[in-house]
Each structure stands twice: as structure tokens, then as C-alpha cells.
Scaffold this motif. Sequence first.
Motif, PDB file in Angstrom:
ATOM      1  N   VAL A 165     -63.234 -49.540  70.611  1.00  0.00           N
ATOM      2  CA  VAL A 165     -64.284 -50.528  70.829  1.00  0.00           C
ATOM      3  C   VAL A 165     -63.694 -51.866  71.237  1.00  0.00           C
ATOM      4  N   ARG A 166     -64.240 -52.459  72.231  1.00  0.00           N
ATOM      5  CA  ARG A 166     -63.813 -53.803  72.600  1.00  0.00           C
ATOM      6  C   ARG A 166     -64.957 -54.489  73.316  1.00  0.00           C
TER       7      ARG A 166
ATOM      8  N   LYS B 291     -67.506 -55.845  75.894  1.00  0.00           N
ATOM      9  CA  LYS B 291     -68.031 -55.283  77.130  1.00  0.00           C
ATOM     10  C   LYS B 291     -67.977 -56.399  78.174  1.00  0.00           C
TER      11      LYS B 291
ATOM     12  N   ASN C  33     -67.633 -61.839  79.043  1.00  0.00           N
ATOM     13  CA  ASN C  33     -68.002 -60.915  77.976  1.00  0.00           C
ATOM     14  C   ASN C  33     -69.511 -60.825  77.896  1.00  0.00           C
TER      15      ASN C  33
ATOM     16  N   ARG D 200     -73.690 -57.580  73.166  1.00  0.00           N
ATOM     17  CA  ARG D 200     -74.644 -56.538  72.799  1.00  0.00           C
ATOM     18  C   ARG D 200     -75.380 -57.037  71.564  1.00  0.00           C
TER      19      ARG D 200
ATOM     20  N   SER E 178     -74.967 -50.106  66.695  1.00  0.00           N
ATOM     21  CA  SER E 178     -74.005 -49.336  67.478  1.00  0.00           C
ATOM     22  C   SER E 178     -72.633 -49.976  67.272  1.00  0.00           C
ATOM     23  N   ARG E 179     -71.590 -49.207  67.581  1.00  0.00           N
ATOM     24  CA  ARG E 179     -70.249 -49.753  67.425  1.00  0.00           C
ATOM     25  C   ARG E 179     -70.056 -51.006  68.274  1.00  0.00           C
ATOM     26  N   GLY E 180     -70.609 -50.966  69.466  1.00  0.00           N
ATOM     27  CA  GLY E 180     -70.481 -52.117  70.363  1.00  0.00           C
ATOM     28  C   GLY E 180     -71.159 -53.351  69.778  1.00  0.00           C
ATOM     29  N   GLU E 181     -72.363 -53.155  69.252  1.00  0.00           N
ATOM     30  CA  GLU E 181     -73.085 -54.279  68.654  1.00  0.00           C
ATOM     31  C   GLU E 181     -72.305 -54.844  67.470  1.00  0.00           C
TER      32      GLU E 181
ATOM     33  N   PHE F 189     -69.110 -54.677  66.881  1.00  0.00           N
ATOM     34  CA  PHE F 189     -67.911 -55.356  67.348  1.00  0.00           C
ATOM     35  C   PHE F 189     -68.256 -56.746  67.866  1.00  0.00           C
ATOM     36  N   ASP F 190     -69.317 -56.844  68.640  1.00  0.00           N
ATOM     37  CA  ASP F 190     -69.673 -58.137  69.226  1.00  0.00           C
ATOM     38  C   ASP F 190     -70.104 -59.134  68.150  1.00  0.00           C
TER      39      ASP F 190
END
Length: 841
Positions: free
Chosen positions: A211-212, A214, A284, A287, A387-390, A392-393
Motif C-alpha cells: 500500500v502506498r 495513490k 497524491n 482516498r 479499504s487499505r488505501g483509505e 493508508f491515506d
Amino acid sequence: MQESPASLKPPTEKQDVSTPAPADGVYAEVAVPVHVFQTFTYRIPSSLQHLAQLGARIVVPLGRRQVTGYIVALHTASTLDPNRVDSAVKEVYEILDSIPVLTPELLDVTRWVSDYYAAPWGEVIKAALPPGISPSIEQFVSLTELGHARVGNQEDATTTHPLLNLISTEQEPSVEALSKSLGRSQALKAIRELERAGLLERTHRASTIYVRAKRQRAVRLTNRSDAGSRFANKKLTPAQQRIINALVQSQSMTLQELLSVADAGASTVNTLKRRGLIEFFEQNLRRDPLGGQSLPATENYELTPEQTGVLTEIEERLRKQTYAAFLLHGVTGSGKTEVYIRAMRVALQLGRSALMLVPEIALTPVFSRRLRAHFGDRVAIFHSALSRGERFDEWTRVRNGKARVVIGTRSAVFAPVENLGLVVVDEEHESSYRQQDSPQYNGRDTAIVRAQRAGAVVVLGSATPSLESFHNALTGKYSYLSLSNRIANRPMASARLIDMREVFDEQKKPQVFSKELLRAIEETAEKGEQSIVLLNRRGYSSFVLCRSCGETVQCPNCDVTLTYHRSERVIVCHYCNHRVAAPTQCPSCEGKYIYYIGEGTEQIEELLKERFTALRIARIDRDTVSRRRKFEQILQEFSEGRLDILVGTQMVAKGHDYPNVTLVGVVSVDAGLALPDFRAAERTFQLITQVAGRAGRGELAGQVLIQTYHPGHYALRHASAQNYQGFYDEEIRHRQNLVYPPFVSLATLLVRGPELSRVRADALTLRKELDQANTERLSRVLGPAPAPLARLKGEHRYQLLIKSRSRKQLRAIVDRAIRAAVESGINARSLNLEIDPVSVM
Ligand code: ADP
Ligand code: ZN
């Protein structure tokens, strides 16, 4: 080295590569996220030394694997404990962060969790970081100079190892790729040989799949074009002018946005780019978990005098900028949330940040929208349904200081907020603050420790404080604050117990609903008001019984009955997820009289639908919650009055604020009282009080009807009278007589394994070791006995219970006993020590 609490046996690690330690150098002490109770020391090569910072992620060899660990200490040769380093010390592969993922404060807090709960430090750190942030590691091979020379030497071409040729044409292939084309063992063997001959070398790099942030291409003005006036002289077409204007106004935009706002074509953008007036860059993309959701209006109520009094006390302590702990005991609907929000605002004004923990995922959409309405982009949201993206952000926005208010469930206690001023733990009594999987920490208690270390104010809020917290308030450990009236002096809902024994006498068979409850539901709907019907269980019926032989259908792996799920026509184990088709005849006597005992939310929903065909009825339980959208949709419809009845498990009891709900019916409360847990009465009291708080939140008065076969039980009597103090006084006497918390500290030690005789023997050995360690007789050891769940996922389970008036003493004897047991050959992995268990079931 971390003085690990339950110093289980350290792994006997083969250290084969011997890089002699130089006289001076830099060493990293690393916590790794595996089940090992020690840290490891590695030498940092000079090429990586500029990156060596506390809290950074680091890639190291561990045994024959590579793992991503965390730097928890840095040493030079002179500060290093000589026992920790010898000629076999290994070298670090890679350091992944230029800005460490962990702040010093979080290193400290995770260390505390590790020590206190006897959990490996690396596992705690991993749990503290957003999932997926630690990349897996890939190995690549490349030719050394010698290797290049060998390949370049044409005469030798036939004798050159084919692998060398392959590596030279593919340019740094990964070991994984080579294994695929050559076969794993073949490839690994060849690589090792060639490595030893000095022809190739291995490098380690983080895999690209993790994950990083987006990223997205966007457009902005170049600095050549920043002065708007200069464009006046240049000849711009109207479309070009519109693009420049749009970018002057909003700094940067994605290409798509720009084209639609400026109503221009891509060729126009390209022309401007060629003329050097605009440029593309990567930005960047956030999310946002609340993306697109409408926010409630922020209302600036005038606080009630009670609220003002409470806020003033909290504010005073906030201004002192030192640790203080409050228990805010406020009945449901007394305006606690409003107090939290004002206190957060004060913290922000003081230049500090705020953290708020809530127990359930289900509560966060409501709460977080409210916070977002107040604090805008400064709010970050942490919970496991993102979500993983959310995740992480959100985590990144906190780490870089953009978000200074964090709301989230349990693990948000590890949010990387700096300069923490206020910590709020809402519904502090909730058992969901306890993490059941390793690391088994309690989010509430960790929050208190974090506040202590940060010099922050912590506010524990609840309408039904845990016995421990109320006790702490009485003994002065916490300052006690109370909100004893509902906002606008709305009356507390009147609660009434319905004696189901009388219903049975009258009807001569067990009934799901009493006439009284049905009538109340009907009348409520007729008035255009809403009802909540609650059941403390999930599934269609709790178990399946044969009426001929009395057999119940059990899970083959676990010591529990299987639960029938009508919609899928299966019976399911809620522990191991074993599922089979629902039987039509008894599996043991083949009788046809299969009978479904108990009621689940599905059955209640159906019974109500049959009875009230005109009413709109929906159901919420753990099955619906796992589908987040569906869950949020039902709550939304209910709050907009598009549903008449909401059926559910304890989920519906918490947090939501529906002004039009005037009736709460509790169908069956007795199952919860019967649980073999010393907190069964407390939990039932809390549940009833909470659910009663759902009725009559608005202008309308509410009523609560509770069906029970034990109307005399003190938990029910006090809950129906909304009498916390009465319940506390009675319950605390029981706790004292039976020697339970808060009078003692508690730990359970579980022994599990596939073989019953072995498990029993190991448990007895532990008992002996515990008795031996318990020389001063300050602790009391109970057991071993079969755990209430005597079999789980195919393993037998025995349990010991340890009680002590001194927490320190308790830990000391448990640690000593475990160490002795492990030394005598008991497998450390078969043991699970749980400190402060929330349930001893
Ligand atoms: P609690 O968290 O104690 O259950 P809430 O903070 O949710 O209570 O408040 C209950 C209701 O009263 C909410 O609808 C809230 O918006 C409203 N409220 C809170 N404080 C005030 C106030 N001072 N004046 C008017 N309404 C208020
Ligand atoms: Zn099972």
C-alpha cells in the motif's frame, strides 16, 4: 534487549554468514513482527547509515528469511551490550524510510503494550501501523565485476554457467523469476554456488505490491507564467485564456477537471505546455472514507449548565498541559458528545491534537460525519472497514500533521498524532476495546497510558461505566464528572419487565413475543413512530435439537452447537466457520423431529413480517454489518423514517440517535445472564441501559419492554429503573466476596493442543510451577480446568486462572512459571497468557 514479560524461549537461530564486526560501527536493534519475545541486533553498512533513525522500517535477515522490522534502538560499538554482538552479527539489507513510520512516543507506547500484555514488540508495532504498509521483500541477483568479466570472455562461452548468461541478458532478474524458469531448488543452488565464487551478488528490495499513496497526473502553471498580467501581452486564444484563468484560480487540477472547467481540448493544453506556460506533475490523490457523503449541519447549541460545568473542568486541565483522567458519567442523551467536541476544539486552540476512540465500526459514520462537519479536513478516520488505501491515506495525513483530530476504533490509539492534548474514550465500558487476537491489548487502557506519557487529558465517557472505572473514580484515581439529566430535560424512557413465566402459564407453551410487546409495537406504528426490537444473538436459531433423542448438532472441531442460518439453509460454527447443509433428520438417531431452539434475528424479523404485513421491517446484525454499504443504507432509511421497525442484535443498542423511536423491545435477555462469566450481570445491565437510551431521544416520550424469565435478577431490576448506583453497590459486593476485579488483577493462562492427555499434563505442570513461584502466597491460582470452550478448531483447551492483589506479583510469578515450564520442554506456542481478560469464558 527487551526484558520480555513472558520470555518464552528465544529461537535458536543459525547464524551462518559471518561478517566480522568492525571496531566501530553503527548497530540497529530491531523488533520483528513474528512471535518472538526478543529484539535482534544488526550491523548497518555505511551506505545505509544516513537513513538509520529510530522508528524506521528496516529489512533484515532472520534465520533463512528476510523480514521487515522496526528500528527500536541505535547503538555504536561502544554503547552496545557486548553480549548482543559477536562476529556473527548480520548486516541490514535495507532501510525503507527517510521519515520514520513510528514517532518516539509510539515506540514508547508500543513498548508498554508489549511489556504489559506479554505480546511481542514487533507484533504490537505491526498492529499499530496501517495494514499492508510493510512490503514484502524481493531478492534480485546481478553480476559482480568478476561475473561481467567472465561473461565478456568469449572464448570461455561454453564453460560459462548458463545462469550467468541469463542474468547478464535479463539485467538483475529476481530470484523469484529465476526460480520460475529454472525450478526453485535448481536456481537457488546455482545462485549460491556462483555467489560463493564471487561472480554474482544478491540485493534485496521492497516488493512493489504494497500500500502506498495513490498518485495522479495534474496540471499547474509554471513559474514562468505566475504573474497573471504577463499574459495580457501574449496572444492567447480564448480557450488558452480560459485554461490559464482556471489554473490561476485553483493552483492545480487534474487534466480531466481542467478540460471540463475550461471547456477546452487536450491540444490546447499541449500548446500551452510547449510554450512553457503550464506543466504536468504528479500529485497524491486522497482516498477519503467520507468521500461524497453529505455532512450534517453543525449546530452551536448553548451548553446546558451541567455541560458547561463539565467542560470547564476539562478545559482547566487541558490548559495545564499535564496528564489528568476524567470519568464522564452521563446518562444517554445527556450531551456527552457535544462536550467531547468542545473539548477537542479547546485542545486544537491550544495547538495540540485530539484523539477519540469509539467502540464500534457501526458508530463511526455518524460520529465522523459530525466531527468532519466541525473540524473539516483536520479530521482523520481510522477503522477496519476502510479499504487499505483509505487507511493508508488517513494515516499519512496524521503522520504529516495535516490531520490533528483522529476518530477511530481500538487500533486508532496508535495513530501517529503528535503533541496529543486530549484523548476521549467513548463508551469506555465496551468489551470491543479489547483485541481478541494477538497482540491482546485493551484500547481503553492503552489510551490512558498514552495520555499519561503525552501529558494529555483523558476523558472516559459512558452512561454505564465499567465497574473498574467507577471504582477508580471513587478511589480518586479519576476525577468524576457527571451529566445526570437528559438534554431539554427529556424524561428517561420508562422500562418495564415482562415476566415470561406468566406468559407461559397463560399460553401453555413458550412464546417469542408476549401480547403486551406486540400490542406496543402496533400502537407505536399507528402513531407513526418507530420501534427497535433487540435480541442478543445472531443467526436464525441458536441451535438444532432432535426431539426424539435430545441430541444437539455440534461442531466437529469446537465445543459449541452449530447455528442455523435460514437464508442459506446451512448450519454454521461461529468460531471456525465449519458449515454444512441444515439436516432434515437427526444425525444421531435419524429421527425426523428436528427442532430449532431459541430465536435469532432472522426468525424474529420473519415473525414480525408475518404479523404486521403493512409495516416496513429491516434487520441488522453482524452478518449485515460485514456488508458496509447495506448496513449504512439500513441505518439511513431508518433515520429518515422509511422503516417502522428495526430488528437487531446489540448493534442496535449503541450510539445511534433516532428521535422518532419511542419503543424498544428486548425479546430475550436471559441468554446473556446465563453466560459463565463473572461479568455476565454487568454486561446485561449495560445492554439494557444502553438500549433503553435509544427510546425517546426526541420530543416524544419512550418506553422499553424487556421480556425475561428472571424478572427478579438485580441486573434487570436496576437496569429497568435506570439505577446505576444501585447496580454498582450490589455488583461490587459480589466482586469483593468472590474476589474478582477491581479487587484483584486477573490473568488466564491457556494451554492448547491436539492431544488431550498432553494438554492436561502440561496444564498440571504449569500449575505446579505457578505454586512454586507463588512463594509469598499473594496470588491465588485456580485450575487447571477445561476452558469454557474446551475444544476449538480441533484443539483441546485447558485453562488456569490467576488472581492477585498485586499486579506486579502476578506477572512475576506467571513469567517465572512459564519460563520454567518452557525450560522443562513445554512448547511455548501452545501457551497463551492473557492479562486483564475481558471475559473468562
Ligand atoms: P450523549 O452522547 O450523551 O448520548 P449527545 O451529545 O448525542 O448525547 O446529545 C443528545 C442530543 O442532544 C443530540 O441530538 C445533541 O445534538 C443534542 N444536544 C447536545 N447538547 C445540546 C445542547 N446544549 N442544547 C441542545 N441540544 C443539545
Ligand atoms: Zn467450529
